[in-house]
Scaffold this motif. Structure first.
Motif, PDB file in Angstrom:
ATOM      1  N   GLY A  35      57.009  31.648  86.936  1.00 26.07           N
ATOM      2  CA  GLY A  35      58.015  31.948  85.921  1.00 26.07           C
ATOM      3  C   GLY A  35      58.255  33.433  85.760  1.00 26.07           C
ATOM      4  N   TYR A  49      59.316  22.692  81.983  1.00 28.01           N
ATOM      5  CA  TYR A  49      58.594  23.731  81.253  1.00 28.01           C
ATOM      6  C   TYR A  49      58.869  25.099  81.866  1.00 28.01           C
ATOM      7  CZ  TYR A  49      55.726  20.792  78.196  1.00 28.01           C
ATOM      8  OH  TYR A  49      55.305  19.939  77.209  1.00 28.01           O
ATOM      9  N   VAL A  64      62.382  26.278  80.731  1.00 25.93           N
ATOM     10  CA  VAL A  64      62.473  26.570  79.299  1.00 25.93           C
ATOM     11  C   VAL A  64      61.651  27.797  78.925  1.00 25.93           C
ATOM     12  CG1 VAL A  64      61.847  25.690  77.002  1.00 25.93           C
ATOM     13  CG2 VAL A  64      63.022  24.204  78.628  1.00 25.93           C
ATOM     14  N   GLN A  65      60.505  27.967  79.570  1.00 23.15           N
ATOM     15  CA  GLN A  65      59.598  29.060  79.203  1.00 23.15           C
ATOM     16  C   GLN A  65      59.788  30.309  80.059  1.00 23.15           C
ATOM     17  OE1 GLN A  65      55.766  27.111  79.477  1.00 23.15           O
ATOM     18  NE2 GLN A  65      55.855  26.487  77.333  1.00 23.15           N
ATOM     19  N   ALA A  66      60.752  30.300  80.967  1.00 20.63           N
ATOM     20  CA  ALA A  66      60.975  31.451  81.854  1.00 20.63           C
ATOM     21  C   ALA A  66      61.748  32.539  81.136  1.00 20.63           C
ATOM     22  CB  ALA A  66      61.723  31.022  83.107  1.00 20.63           C
ATOM     23  N   GLN A  67      61.094  33.247  80.269  1.00 18.53           N
ATOM     24  CA  GLN A  67      61.691  34.406  79.619  1.00 18.53           C
ATOM     25  C   GLN A  67      60.610  35.458  79.471  1.00 18.53           C
ATOM     26  OE1 GLN A  67      63.059  33.379  75.728  1.00 18.53           O
ATOM     27  NE2 GLN A  67      61.499  31.825  75.431  1.00 18.53           N
ATOM     28  N   GLN A  84      66.306  32.039  79.060  1.00 19.31           N
ATOM     29  CA  GLN A  84      65.767  30.898  79.777  1.00 19.31           C
ATOM     30  C   GLN A  84      66.721  30.524  80.909  1.00 19.31           C
ATOM     31  OE1 GLN A  84      65.957  29.620  75.806  1.00 19.31           O
ATOM     32  NE2 GLN A  84      64.047  28.467  75.944  1.00 19.31           N
ATOM     33  N   THR A 113      69.411  25.726  79.490  1.00 24.04           N
ATOM     34  CA  THR A 113      68.200  25.561  78.671  1.00 24.04           C
ATOM     35  C   THR A 113      68.114  26.601  77.560  1.00 24.04           C
ATOM     36  OG1 THR A 113      66.881  26.990  80.128  1.00 24.04           O
ATOM     37  CG2 THR A 113      66.954  24.637  80.670  1.00 24.04           C
ATOM     38  N   THR A 114      69.141  27.427  77.438  1.00 21.44           N
ATOM     39  CA  THR A 114      69.120  28.490  76.434  1.00 21.44           C
ATOM     40  C   THR A 114      68.946  27.897  75.035  1.00 21.44           C
ATOM     41  OG1 THR A 114      70.609  29.807  77.801  1.00 21.44           O
ATOM     42  CG2 THR A 114      70.385  30.447  75.482  1.00 21.44           C
ATOM     43  N   THR A 163      63.336  24.564  73.162  1.00 19.76           N
ATOM     44  CA  THR A 163      61.900  24.786  73.011  1.00 19.76           C
ATOM     45  C   THR A 163      61.158  23.659  73.738  1.00 19.76           C
ATOM     46  OG1 THR A 163      61.677  23.477  70.975  1.00 19.76           O
ATOM     47  CG2 THR A 163      62.336  25.798  70.741  1.00 19.76           C
ATOM     48  N   THR A 164      59.844  23.762  73.751  1.00 22.85           N
ATOM     49  CA  THR A 164      59.061  22.724  74.423  1.00 22.85           C
ATOM     50  C   THR A 164      59.259  21.357  73.776  1.00 22.85           C
ATOM     51  OG1 THR A 164      57.151  23.346  73.051  1.00 22.85           O
ATOM     52  CG2 THR A 164      57.300  24.324  75.242  1.00 22.85           C
TER      53      THR A 164
END
Length: 299
Positions: A157, A190, A193-196, A217, A254-255, A258-259
């Motif tokens: 990520g 995941y 969504v968490q790639a920031q 994201q 996905t912006t 959240t999870t």
């Protein structure tokens, strides 16, 4: 004792078996496929080392160019719709269905620039094949150790955003060819969504450094390959020429997610890809979930 007559007789017998036996022809083609993979991997590794000196995503252009020649040997045609959707100049997660060892040909036919794959760690030790995958920038996951897999996915990520990479994942997690899709695992979702990133970490986009705080994201781009059943079937030992239809679906943003939104995101992508799979395969869509799909063992 002269062995040539015996060798000639054995060769003629083998050729006769290949002509008469469907199983013999099937295994001969699979054996040739594996031999080609090893041979091309050796050649590609040498070229990659000479060209770029080591591990880099740029090696994938060399690898894919060599592997795309396989389709001519096996008489396969790829009809791709929506390829331009993969040519976005930003990080993204690409997901596709997984049917057999032939998927590698379809992957290389569709692979966009600056795209790496996620693969099981066991492939790293497959001699020249593992070496060329390593040189191409493939990320290897130890599926038996979840803590290690989580660490690798976190690294993926971070690098995906920092280096402007596209990451290709098979969310089913294993091959299956029973005419449906298996339930998706959540790792790819995941990752998207968490790639920031955090403030102050450079992100490459169009060659200009930016801050990861401005890299949101990443979207998910589904890619669907039609069923191979008309020309390839492991159980009936069918392996002939054929056409594979590939459809690239619209990116799923996905912006802002959240999870907690991941289960719905997984379900949305699965339903869209499943309906597209039946459509491009010209198969009637069965009611009910695909959880009953049967996975094939490793080939």
């Amino acid at each position: 004792m002269d062995l040539w007559p015996w060798l000639s007789a054995a060769l003629l017998l083998l050729l006769l078996l290949v002509q008469l036996s469907r199983s013999a022809k099937f295994y001969a083609k699979i054996s040739l496929y594996c031999a080609l993979c090893v041979g091309v991997s050796i050649v590609a590794s040498v070229i990659c080392l000479l060209r770029h000196g080591g591990r880099t995503v740029e090696n994938m252009r060399i690898i894919s160019w060599l592997l795309r020649s396989f389709k001519y040997i096996y008489g396969l045609r790829f009809e791709i719709q929506g390829r331009e959707k993969l040519e976005v100049d930003r990080p993204c997660v690409i997901i596709s269905n997984h049917q057999s060892i032939l998927d590698m040909m379809g992957l290389m036919e569709t692979l966009p620039k600056r795209c790496v794959q996620i693969a099981k760690r066991e492939l790293l030790f497959w001699g020249p094949v593992g070496l060329v995958m390593y040189l191409g920038g493939v990320f290897f996951i130890n599926r038996q150790r979840s803590s290690t897999a989580v660490t690798v996915m976190a690294e993926v990520g971070e690098r995906m955003v920092r280096e402007n990479l596209k990451v290709w994942i098979y969310p089913e997690g294993t091959r299956n060819s029973n005419g449906d899709l298996l339930p998706f695992k959540k790792g790819a979702f995941y990752l998207a969504v968490q790639a920031q990133g955090g403030l102050g970490v450079p992100c490459q986009s169009r060659g200009l450094p930016r801050l990861l705080s401005s890299c949101p994201q990443v979207p998910i781009i589904p890619v669907v390959y039609s069923s191979y059943s008309s020309f390839y079937n492991l159980e009936t030992k069918l392996f002939t020429s054929g056409t594979i239809k590939v459809e690239v679906l619209d990116a799923v943003p996905t912006t802002g997610l959240t999870t907690a939104d991941i289960p719905k995101l997984v379900d949305t992508c699965h339903q869209n890809m499943r309906s597209t799979f039946f459509h491009v395969s010209k198969m009637p869509q069965e009611n009910g979930a695909s959880g009953a799909s049967r996975a094939l063992p490793a080939q």
